[in-house]
Motif scaffolding. Structure first.
Motif, PDB file in Angstrom:
ATOM      1  N   CYS A 141      20.605  -5.965 -23.390  1.00  0.00           N
ATOM      2  CA  CYS A 141      19.162  -6.472 -23.064  1.00  0.00           C
ATOM      3  C   CYS A 141      18.476  -6.774 -24.244  1.00  0.00           C
ATOM      4  CB  CYS A 141      18.668  -5.342 -22.326  1.00  0.00           C
ATOM      5  SG  CYS A 141      16.756  -5.849 -21.784  1.00  0.00           S
ATOM      6  N   TRP A 143      21.476  -8.637 -13.558  1.00  0.00           N
ATOM      7  CA  TRP A 143      20.553  -8.829 -14.688  1.00  0.00           C
ATOM      8  C   TRP A 143      20.417 -10.219 -14.623  1.00  0.00           C
ATOM      9  CZ3 TRP A 143      21.983  -6.313 -20.148  1.00  0.00           C
ATOM     10  CH2 TRP A 143      22.048  -4.899 -19.990  1.00  0.00           C
ATOM     11  N   CYS A 169      17.971  -6.713 -18.669  1.00  0.00           N
ATOM     12  CA  CYS A 169      18.337  -5.694 -17.788  1.00  0.00           C
ATOM     13  C   CYS A 169      17.321  -5.678 -16.398  1.00  0.00           C
ATOM     14  CB  CYS A 169      18.219  -4.321 -18.110  1.00  0.00           C
ATOM     15  SG  CYS A 169      16.828  -3.597 -18.560  1.00  0.00           S
TER      16      CYS A 169
END
Length: 61
Positions: free
Chosen positions: A14, A28, A41
């Motif tokens: 992320c 995601w 994320c």
């Protein structure tokens, strides 16, 4: 951050909080900024939903 490859099995990170996952999880989201794909994320995407929908670069979040 290094852009993740599209082979489906590479670990992704992320770009906001540093969370890791094996392959890009379907929950995601990703953004292409300056030619680089950045993954976010679920928690970071939810926290910044309006900025994402407004197509603001992550540097504005």
């Amino acid at each position: 951050m290094r852009p993740a490859s599209d082979d489906g099995g590479a670990a992704v990170v992320c770009a906001q909080c540093g969370a890791r996952a094996q392959g890009p999880p379907p929950t995601w989201t990703f953004s292409v900024e300056d030619g680089n794909r950045q993954y976010f994320c679920v928690d970071c995407a939810r926290a910044n939903l309006r900025a994402i929908e407004g197509r603001l670069d992550s540097s504005w979040w």
